[in-house]
Design a protein around this motif. Structure first.
Motif: not given
Length: 193
Positions: A56-59, A136-143, A146-151
């Motif tokens: 589940r890596s956006p990179g 590209f869309i799935s990488a954006y969604c994963l990123r 991850n930001q929502i989960q980190a917040a």
């Protein structure tokens, strides 16, 4: 019809070719090379896509999207070169096996048809472009996930225990606090002299 690309041209058979015939030959060779590079790029994209989905890596997903876009461009370039070869065969190259030297009866009775492989090649170019967009869309969604989960987990990152140091106000200790080191018992050790 077998197409001769003269890849090991050890007898130098292409020495007498015209400039248009050499251009057609180089475009045909380049089309094959671009298709091979496109297949290799898709092979690498397959493994980065597997790793990206597994971890589940956006990179990794972004790398897969870039590789799929590169594969799309390589295969579209190969198809463009294929069309260039077709144009040179019909309009530019002069020779007994090419269209320009045919007699009029043969030209009138001939019909060129692009079959299923031609259609499949252009569909594959479109599908690789579409898969690049989806990656590209799935990488954006994963990123963003991850930001929502980190917040949401930021409260676990903040310190829970208070600091155990004295705070000084404008260079002076707060009222009722004694500055300096604190020792239990005698400050000079166990021996009082």
């Amino acid at each position: 019809m077998n197409i001769e690309y003269y890849l090991p041209d050890v007898d130098n058979l292409t020495r007498g070719f015209s400039e248009d015939a050499m251009t057609r030959l180089h475009m045909g060779r380049s089309a094959i090379a671009l298709f091979i590079l496109s297949f290799f790029t898709i092979f690498i994209a397959f493994w980065t896509g597997i790793a990206g989905c597994w971890r589940r890596s956006p990179g990794n997903i972004t790398a897969t999207a870039i590789l799929m876009l590169l594969a799309c461009l390589l295969s579209a370039g190969a198809m463009g070169l294929w069309h260039g070869v077709e144009y040179y065969e019909k309009e530019r190259v002069v020779g007994e096996e090419f269209y320009q030297q045919w007699n009029n009866v043969l030209k009138e009775e001939s019909k060129t048809v692009h079959d299923w492989s031609y259609v499949a090649a252009w569909i594959s170019v479109g599908c690789s472009f579409a898969s690049s967009i989806v990656f590209f869309i799935s990488a954006y969604c994963l990123r963003s996930e991850n930001q929502i989960q980190a917040a949401a987990n930021i409260q676990y990152i903040m310190p829970v225990y208070p600091q155990k140091q004295q705070y000084a106000y404008a260079g002076y200790p707060p009222p009722g606090a004694y500055p300096g080191p604190y020792y239990h018992g005698s400050q000079y050790g166990p021996y009082n002299y």
